[in-house]
Design an enzyme around this catalytic site. Sequence first.
Site, PDB file in Angstrom:
ATOM      1  CB  CYS A   2       4.974   5.609  -1.667  1.00 29.28           C
ATOM      2  SG  CYS A   2       5.403   6.265  -3.277  1.00 29.28           S
ATOM      3  NE  ARG A  27       0.645   2.075   1.312  1.00 24.38           N
ATOM      4  CZ  ARG A  27      -0.110   2.957   1.946  1.00 24.38           C
ATOM      5  NH1 ARG A  27      -0.998   2.542   2.808  1.00 24.38           N
ATOM      6  NH2 ARG A  27       0.040   4.235   1.737  1.00 24.38           N
ATOM      7  CD1 TRP A  74       2.938   2.048  -8.056  1.00 22.57           C
ATOM      8  CD2 TRP A  74       2.201   4.162  -8.176  1.00 22.57           C
ATOM      9  NE1 TRP A  74       2.003   2.117  -9.059  1.00 22.57           N
ATOM     10  CE2 TRP A  74       1.539   3.393  -9.162  1.00 22.57           C
ATOM     11  CE3 TRP A  74       1.895   5.517  -8.079  1.00 22.57           C
ATOM     12  CZ2 TRP A  74       0.596   3.947 -10.032  1.00 22.57           C
ATOM     13  CZ3 TRP A  74       0.952   6.067  -8.940  1.00 22.57           C
ATOM     14  CH2 TRP A  74       0.325   5.276  -9.898  1.00 22.57           C
ATOM     15  CG  ASN A 100       4.275   7.430   1.281  1.00 20.57           C
ATOM     16  OD1 ASN A 100       5.336   6.997   0.861  1.00 20.57           O
ATOM     17  ND2 ASN A 100       3.471   6.747   2.088  1.00 20.57           N
ATOM     18  N   GLY A 101       3.760  11.043  -1.437  1.00 21.64           N
ATOM     19  CA  GLY A 101       3.088  12.276  -1.858  1.00 21.64           C
ATOM     20  C   GLY A 101       3.876  12.968  -2.948  1.00 21.64           C
ATOM     21  CD  GLU A 481     -15.379  -3.549 -10.280  1.00 25.53           C
ATOM     22  OE1 GLU A 481     -15.090  -2.463 -10.794  1.00 25.53           O
ATOM     23  OE2 GLU A 481     -14.665  -4.096  -9.434  1.00 25.53           O
ATOM     24  CE  LYS A 485     -11.426  -5.721  -9.561  1.00 26.32           C
ATOM     25  NZ  LYS A 485     -12.063  -4.496  -9.269  1.00 26.32           N
ATOM     26  CD  GLU A 488      -8.380  -3.303 -11.153  1.00 26.87           C
ATOM     27  OE1 GLU A 488      -8.190  -2.227 -10.600  1.00 26.87           O
ATOM     28  OE2 GLU A 488      -9.180  -4.156 -10.720  1.00 26.87           O
ATOM     29  CG  HIS A 504     -24.501   2.408 -31.569  1.00 22.32           C
ATOM     30  ND1 HIS A 504     -25.310   2.822 -32.609  1.00 22.32           N
ATOM     31  CD2 HIS A 504     -25.340   2.005 -30.570  1.00 22.32           C
ATOM     32  CE1 HIS A 504     -26.585   2.691 -32.238  1.00 22.32           C
ATOM     33  NE2 HIS A 504     -26.621   2.191 -31.014  1.00 22.32           N
ATOM     34  CE  LYS A 603      -7.153  -2.196  -1.807  1.00 19.17           C
ATOM     35  NZ  LYS A 603      -8.175  -2.767  -2.706  1.00 19.17           N
TER      36      LYS A 603
HETATM   37  C1  G6P Z   1      -6.926   2.634  -7.618  1.00 14.63           C
HETATM   38  C2  G6P Z   1      -7.122   1.161  -7.319  1.00 14.63           C
HETATM   39  C3  G6P Z   1      -8.547   0.761  -7.673  1.00 14.63           C
HETATM   40  C4  G6P Z   1      -9.540   1.643  -6.944  1.00 14.63           C
HETATM   41  C5  G6P Z   1      -9.292   3.129  -7.236  1.00 14.63           C
HETATM   42  C6  G6P Z   1     -10.114   4.003  -6.317  1.00 14.63           C
HETATM   43  O1  G6P Z   1      -6.948   2.838  -8.976  1.00 14.63           O
HETATM   44  O2  G6P Z   1      -6.196   0.374  -8.035  1.00 14.63           O
HETATM   45  O3  G6P Z   1      -8.762  -0.586  -7.282  1.00 14.63           O
HETATM   46  O4  G6P Z   1     -10.823   1.298  -7.329  1.00 14.63           O
HETATM   47  O5  G6P Z   1      -7.935   3.436  -6.981  1.00 14.63           O
HETATM   48  O6  G6P Z   1      -9.703   3.766  -4.992  1.00 14.63           O
HETATM   49  P1  G6P Z   1     -10.529   4.128  -3.713  1.00 14.63           P
HETATM   50  O7  G6P Z   1      -9.615   3.797  -2.574  1.00 14.63           O
HETATM   51  O8  G6P Z   1     -10.815   5.596  -3.801  1.00 14.63           O
HETATM   52  O9  G6P Z   1     -11.768   3.325  -3.712  1.00 14.63           O
END
Ligand code: G6P
Length: 608
Positions: A2, A27, A74, A100-101, A481, A485, A488, A504, A603
């Site tokens: 949010c 975000r 969000w 937010n929260g 990673e 990516k 996502e 396995h 984000k």
């Molecule tokens: C969310 C984001 C990811 C990020 C993760 C950790 O899931 O979508 O891209 O890697 O949070 O975020 P941070 O800000 O702690 O690196």
Amino acid sequence: MCGIVAYIGQRPAKPLLLEGLKRLEYRGYDSAGIAVINGKLNVARSVGRVSMLEEKLEGLKGFEGSLGLCHTRWATHGAVTEHNAHPHRDDRHGIAVVHNGIIENYAALKTWLQERGHVFSSQTDTEVIAMLVSELYEGDLEKAVQAALREVTGAYAIAVVCEKEPDVLVVARKGSPLLVGVGNGEFIVASDAAAIISHTQQAFMLDDYNVVKLTRTEFKTTDIHNTPVTPKVQQLELDLEQIELGSYPHFMLKEIFEQPKSLRACMSGRMDTREGRVVLGGLNTFAKELTRARRVILTAQGTALHAAMIGRYLIEDLAKLPAQTEYASEFRYRNPVIEEGTVVVAVSQSGETADTLAALMEAKERGALALGVINVVGSSIARETDAGVYLRVGPEIGVASTKAFTGQVAVASLIGLFLARRRMMSAGDCADYLRAMETIPEKIEKILEQAPKIKRITEKYVERENWLFLGRGYNYPTALEGALKLKEISYIHAEGMPAAEMKHGPIALINEGMPAVFIANKGRQYEKVMSNIQEVRSRGGHVIAVATEGDEHIAKYVQDVMYIPDIPEPLSPMLAVVPLQLMAYYAAVARGHDVDKPRNLAKSVTVE
Ligand code: G6P
């Protein structure tokens, strides 16, 4: 996650609020809303993009005032509907709240408020704040907010307005970030600096339990018990250019291409190649504790966890220190054993990830030395650590983390070398690694030159719904990673795993033409990776390899090769990940997705 923007000043609030909301779009959100006081309270909300809220507002009157607040939501409590979107309002006093929260005791508060005749129209925890402030309102919004927050448990950043007080904006924080931008006869409040920077560079960050009352000319900060607090107004270290697209079509692509520059900034002044010494000012105070450390636990979520895993390999391999990585969310609730001499390192781009923060607090409570590898200066995690190292890669706007990842790996590598030097690594060996690190930016530049080729390779496979990403050793986390990516932003199902693990079970998935991306650069396990490649090929899978420049041999065994320059193996993830970032980007574009606003993602995730 949010986003909040609020404004009080001389100018029309609406355009300013909407501009701010657009800057926070990155975000992640699913609905948006705005409230403006113009004689009376006016509220508009809509599901979907900020542009849809904007369209809705075109036909609405009453939004001409110079006091207002807005929000991108969000969803956590309650579905994505207009009723659940913020602002939430109370009609007794004309109060509007954005939040937010998470309010943890919202159910009990809701029952209490319902008994007092409040009628709720949403399933959110936030509406409880609006009703509670209203219930406690006796003609002073600031006092009512303080009183309400004394009843609340959980995390919040809130902004509140009341139509009975058209010259007052009240904002408060506990756990979720909130900044007040101090302008000339105006204040802009926002969840992050991106929404403030085009108006003023002067700002202060709220501390937990701060309540700020803003009028058009002044601000007053207290805690929830009305004790005065003096905030420190500081210069924001952010350029507009850093948060604007420039000539790039997407922030993700901009940030992938920024990596040579961001890594130079990250490493600058931290490597003494002459003396073979790592200079991490942030860790100096604890140099003794670090020399005596017996175990390092790196904790994080998402991309940051993958960076942490690479750090773990480095610390074990180069500093010969027991190291482990932990999903912060699991670590916190596992009743972890923290022995004497344990160092916990929280890795986080935003510094706001709730799981990571909670894990760090847990470890601190159990006696660990708490370090942070964080990008956002002054963020919640950064404030809670005993010491740390900032990434200095600049703001990351793309939801899919790229330059923060390479920055996290660079810092983790520096910490690994820092520890190694304090234990047994010679100055000469350390200097060799540091000199190799210095070459990384220009080596990434060479990889980026291959972007058109990587795009062509990606487009060959983009219709396939299942991909594998495989690597060993240092590049097993790189495989994770790469898969993350792709998932996502292109919504393709991808699994990353150690290359040896494939046989396995996951090998059963391989059918004719299934893409399998192998990180097969030169290193200790090269021959083993080559065998794993054969296992995929003989079952009809199509192999795309990330290989070391000059390795002509591999081209005979795979369908496609993306070359990276040679580098000592422990540093190779910072190069190997770049083609994978580009692949994910081009796959998402080819599939027509909104790269910078991927569905369902935030984000930074500030809920556990
Ligand atoms: C969310 C984001 C990811 C990020 C993760 C950790 O899931 O979508 O891209 O890697 O949070 O975020 P941070 O800000 O702690 O690196």
